[in-house]
Design an enzyme around this catalytic site. Structure first.
Site, PDB file in Angstrom:
ATOM      1  N   LYS A 174       1.430  -9.049   9.168  1.00 43.14           N
ATOM      2  CA  LYS A 174       1.858  -7.663   9.372  1.00 43.14           C
ATOM      3  C   LYS A 174       0.734  -6.962  10.115  1.00 43.14           C
ATOM      4  O   LYS A 174      -0.353  -6.772   9.565  1.00 43.14           O
ATOM      5  CB  LYS A 174       2.139  -6.976   8.028  1.00 43.14           C
ATOM      6  CG  LYS A 174       2.509  -5.493   8.165  1.00 43.14           C
ATOM      7  CD  LYS A 174       2.661  -4.828   6.802  1.00 43.14           C
ATOM      8  CE  LYS A 174       2.946  -3.339   6.943  1.00 43.14           C
ATOM      9  NZ  LYS A 174       3.027  -2.639   5.638  1.00 43.14           N
ATOM     10  N   THR A 223       0.826  -1.207   0.000  1.00 47.25           N
ATOM     11  CA  THR A 223       0.000   0.000   0.000  1.00 47.25           C
ATOM     12  C   THR A 223       0.860   1.258   0.000  1.00 47.25           C
ATOM     13  O   THR A 223       0.476   2.274  -0.593  1.00 47.25           O
ATOM     14  CB  THR A 223      -0.965  -0.016   1.196  1.00 47.25           C
ATOM     15  OG1 THR A 223      -0.246  -0.340   2.384  1.00 47.25           O
ATOM     16  CG2 THR A 223      -2.062  -1.044   0.987  1.00 47.25           C
ATOM     17  N   THR A 224       2.042   1.215   0.632  1.00 40.73           N
ATOM     18  CA  THR A 224       2.968   2.354   0.547  1.00 40.73           C
ATOM     19  C   THR A 224       3.436   2.559  -0.884  1.00 40.73           C
ATOM     20  O   THR A 224       3.757   3.676  -1.285  1.00 40.73           O
ATOM     21  CB  THR A 224       4.174   2.134   1.482  1.00 40.73           C
ATOM     22  OG1 THR A 224       3.702   2.028   2.830  1.00 40.73           O
ATOM     23  CG2 THR A 224       5.172   3.285   1.400  1.00 40.73           C
ATOM     24  N   ARG A 247      -6.861   2.148   7.748  1.00 46.27           N
ATOM     25  CA  ARG A 247      -6.931   2.434   6.321  1.00 46.27           C
ATOM     26  C   ARG A 247      -7.987   1.604   5.601  1.00 46.27           C
ATOM     27  O   ARG A 247      -8.471   2.018   4.538  1.00 46.27           O
ATOM     28  CB  ARG A 247      -5.555   2.187   5.663  1.00 46.27           C
ATOM     29  CG  ARG A 247      -4.423   3.069   6.144  1.00 46.27           C
ATOM     30  CD  ARG A 247      -4.610   4.534   5.815  1.00 46.27           C
ATOM     31  NE  ARG A 247      -4.433   4.835   4.414  1.00 46.27           N
ATOM     32  CZ  ARG A 247      -3.334   5.364   3.883  1.00 46.27           C
ATOM     33  NH1 ARG A 247      -2.293   5.647   4.648  1.00 46.27           N
ATOM     34  NH2 ARG A 247      -3.269   5.639   2.596  1.00 46.27           N
ATOM     35  N   TYR A 307     -12.876  -1.145   2.288  1.00 46.49           N
ATOM     36  CA  TYR A 307     -14.208  -0.609   1.997  1.00 46.49           C
ATOM     37  C   TYR A 307     -15.317  -1.634   2.170  1.00 46.49           C
ATOM     38  O   TYR A 307     -16.372  -1.332   2.731  1.00 46.49           O
ATOM     39  CB  TYR A 307     -14.311   0.014   0.586  1.00 46.49           C
ATOM     40  CG  TYR A 307     -15.638   0.694   0.367  1.00 46.49           C
ATOM     41  CD1 TYR A 307     -15.860   1.974   0.853  1.00 46.49           C
ATOM     42  CD2 TYR A 307     -16.682   0.028  -0.268  1.00 46.49           C
ATOM     43  CE1 TYR A 307     -17.095   2.583   0.705  1.00 46.49           C
ATOM     44  CE2 TYR A 307     -17.923   0.628  -0.420  1.00 46.49           C
ATOM     45  CZ  TYR A 307     -18.136   1.911   0.063  1.00 46.49           C
ATOM     46  OH  TYR A 307     -19.343   2.494  -0.073  1.00 46.49           O
TER      47      TYR A 307
END
Length: 290
Positions: free
Chosen positions: A156, A39-40, A133, A102
């Site tokens: 993680k 995602t980074t 997130r 989502y």
């Protein structure tokens, strides 16, 4: 391990030359593993072909010097399977799978999602929980169910709660390796039994982050605390705006890449520039040309 940014030109296209420079710098600096297109790495704004090419090129550049973990998560199970299959095909050592965002699946939905991916693709898989997130929190009991699957090897955890870390380690034992996904609590995570840190801050401070992780995993509290104190201001400054906004700005400021980032993310707000510059300066990092 570094949660590597995806370097981009000002127009948002991927900067392949900068990618190679960053990877080689990380390996030379002691980074123990490269997480590609997590995602980074702005995975949510990359197309399938770009995603595949980034992982493939990363594997080629790394050339077996350190493990490559490919970000292959998605909010659609079929999409995550497709990305994971392709990552295996191009030679990734493992895959990192974020909880579906989502959709807000139930715990049973999370279990079935990850179980289906694990059964479909025989590659080591690292689950990724980041409720701030994604809008969904994968609970320890769900991770424990998934730990029974042979190729689910790690988690993680980025909830940022040491209470959660303690609960996970108590629940899971050695069944699944716990990695921090939160730089601010990474040291304590490792000191109580976590196996490492998948780090944003490592993008700008790879050697020091490697040294801190090494000390913490070895249980050397005093040394780990001293090193973590040096990183603390960076850990804070790099999250002034949603990741990876600040860390990409910092890397551009240091001359490692252009300041490209994709909408809907926008460049770091000007009123935060001095704060990030100060954190870089305190750490001993200077802007390009300074």
């Amino acid at each position: 391990m570094v949660a590597l940014v995806t370097p981009m030109h000002a127009d948002g296209s991927v900067d392949w030359n900068a990618l190679e420079r960053l990877i080689n710098w990380h390996i030379e600096s002691g980074t123990d593993g490269i997480v590609s297109v997590g995602t980074t790495g702005e995975s949510a704004t990359l197309g399938f072909n770009e995603h595949d090419e980034l992982i493939g090129r990363t594997v080629e550049i790394v050339d077996n010097r350190v493990p490559v973990i490919a970000g292959t998560g998605g909010n659609a199970t079929d999409e995550a399977i497709r990305l994971t299959r392709q990552a295996k095909r191009v030679g990734a050592d493992a895959c990192l799978l974020v909880t579906p965002y989502y959709n807000k699946p139930t715990q049973e939905g999370l279990y079935r999602h990850f179980h289906t991916i694990a059964m479909a693709v025989d590659i080591p898989q690292v689950l990724y929980n980041v409720p701030s997130r994604t809008g969904v929190d994968m609970l320890p009991e769900t991770v424990a169910r998934l730990a029974e699957i042979d190729n689910v090897v790690a988690l993680k955890e980025a909830k940022g709660s040491l209470d959660r870390i303690h609960e996970l380690i108590k629940t899971l034992g050695e069944d699944v390796a716990i990695f921090s996904g939160d730089d601010g609590t990474a040291m304590e995570t490792m000191l109580v039994g976590g196996k490492g840190n998948i780090s944003v801050t490592a993008n700008v401070a790879p050697q020091k982050m490697h040294e801190m992780c090494q000390a913490a995993v070895a249980g050397e509290r005093e040394r780990a605390e001293a090193l973590d104190a040096e990183l603390a201001k960076l850990n804070s400054a790099l999250f002034l705006e949603p990741n990876p906004v600040a860390v990409k700005w910092a890397l551009a400021e240091l001359g490692y890449m252009e300041p490209g980032i994709r909408l809907p993310m926008t460049p770091l707000a000007e009123h935060f520039h001095d704060t990030v510059r100060d954190a870089l300066a305190d750490f001993g990092l200077s802007p390009a040309g300074a």
